[in-house]
Design an enzyme around this catalytic site. Sequence first.
Site, PDB file in Angstrom:
ATOM      1  N   SER A  63     -39.992   7.862  35.937  1.00 18.06           N
ATOM      2  CA  SER A  63     -41.433   7.666  35.778  1.00 18.06           C
ATOM      3  C   SER A  63     -42.003   6.939  37.002  1.00 18.06           C
ATOM      4  CB  SER A  63     -41.704   6.877  34.490  1.00 18.06           C
ATOM      5  OG  SER A  63     -40.970   5.674  34.489  1.00 18.06           O
ATOM      6  N   LEU A  64     -43.082   6.199  36.798  1.00 17.95           N
ATOM      7  CA  LEU A  64     -43.777   5.465  37.862  1.00 17.95           C
ATOM      8  C   LEU A  64     -44.300   6.400  38.947  1.00 17.95           C
ATOM      9  CD1 LEU A  64     -41.462   2.311  38.290  1.00 17.95           C
ATOM     10  CD2 LEU A  64     -43.559   2.526  36.957  1.00 17.95           C
ATOM     11  N   CYS A  65     -44.817   7.560  38.521  1.00 19.93           N
ATOM     12  CA  CYS A  65     -45.406   8.502  39.489  1.00 19.93           C
ATOM     13  C   CYS A  65     -46.775   8.965  38.992  1.00 19.93           C
ATOM     14  CB  CYS A  65     -44.477   9.683  39.734  1.00 19.93           C
ATOM     15  SG  CYS A  65     -43.802  10.462  38.261  1.00 19.93           S
ATOM     16  N   GLY A  66     -47.525   8.057  38.397  1.00 21.29           N
ATOM     17  CA  GLY A  66     -48.883   8.372  37.954  1.00 21.29           C
ATOM     18  C   GLY A  66     -48.886   9.386  36.825  1.00 21.29           C
ATOM     19  N   PHE A  68     -48.149  12.526  37.047  1.00 20.72           N
ATOM     20  CA  PHE A  68     -47.387  13.716  37.448  1.00 20.72           C
ATOM     21  C   PHE A  68     -46.723  14.380  36.245  1.00 20.72           C
ATOM     22  CE2 PHE A  68     -43.353  15.597  38.835  1.00 20.72           C
ATOM     23  CZ  PHE A  68     -43.798  16.498  39.783  1.00 20.72           C
TER      24      PHE A  68
END
Length: 300
Positions: A63-66, A68
């Site tokens: 995760s941690l990709c907005g 996406f």
Amino acid sequence: MKMVASSKLHHAQVAIQNMLPYEELLEHILKSFLAAEAEAQTVFDQPRPVKRAALVVFSSNSSLCGGFNGNAIKLMTHAVDDYAREIGRENVEIYPIGRKVYEKAKKLGLNVQGEFSALADKPNAHDCIDIAMELGKKFYEGEIDKVELIYHHFKSAGSQILTRKTFLPIDLESELKADHDRDLTSVIATKESQEYLKKRGEREVERKEEEVKPLNDNFIVEPDMNTVLTELMPKMAHLMLYTALLDSNASEHAARMVAMQTATDNADELLRQLNLQYNKSRQQAITNELLDIVGGSVNN
């Protein structure tokens, strides 16, 4: 994390750059041949009534990709709902490439065909060929009637376009008009790069698309038409799947880089506001102490 994502994005851009010449030349050969040979047709480019469908959905493993992963999963659920109204939910097969979409599809109780999370971290052409061959075999034998790809098309470090594209049957007039407008030189999402892409897109719209002209209008086909198309069509299908994987991989790193930059900016802004609030409180406390001292002196 932003620096790591930036480095991975550079490697993903190099992978796309190395693949594009082969893609463009193979597409040109196939389209030129089909433009010259009107009777050149195969089962892979003939549409038919849809009774069973398959979706190849690309996401990331982490995760941690907005937004996406969330956007890809949302488009997948919309596509499943569209098919469910026509052919039933149980007749839609999901090929999840990425742990996030795999877990979501399992949670929703969808008809998941395998687990391909390793491809999301390390794109591999051989594994893409295996998936494309499995889909092609099912399509050829009539087990599925349509295959779609759901992925993010990489335009630049600051722009990734969520795309839903037909994989099988291959649409030779529209689907093979691949979008080669990619910024593969910069890993910085700046306003200048966005303006450049915008102006470049406007110039492409103004420029009329040239019709595909055959290299020769009198091809000599050996050993026969069916053999040539049987070789070219699967290669084009393999390349379409591999291109989507590389686009999704580059888009993931770009989205994570932007998300981490945004998180850093938000944290800096929060620190600035808290520091300002602290200074105001400290100044107020000093003022109150001075007022108490002055008030005590006057009373004395």
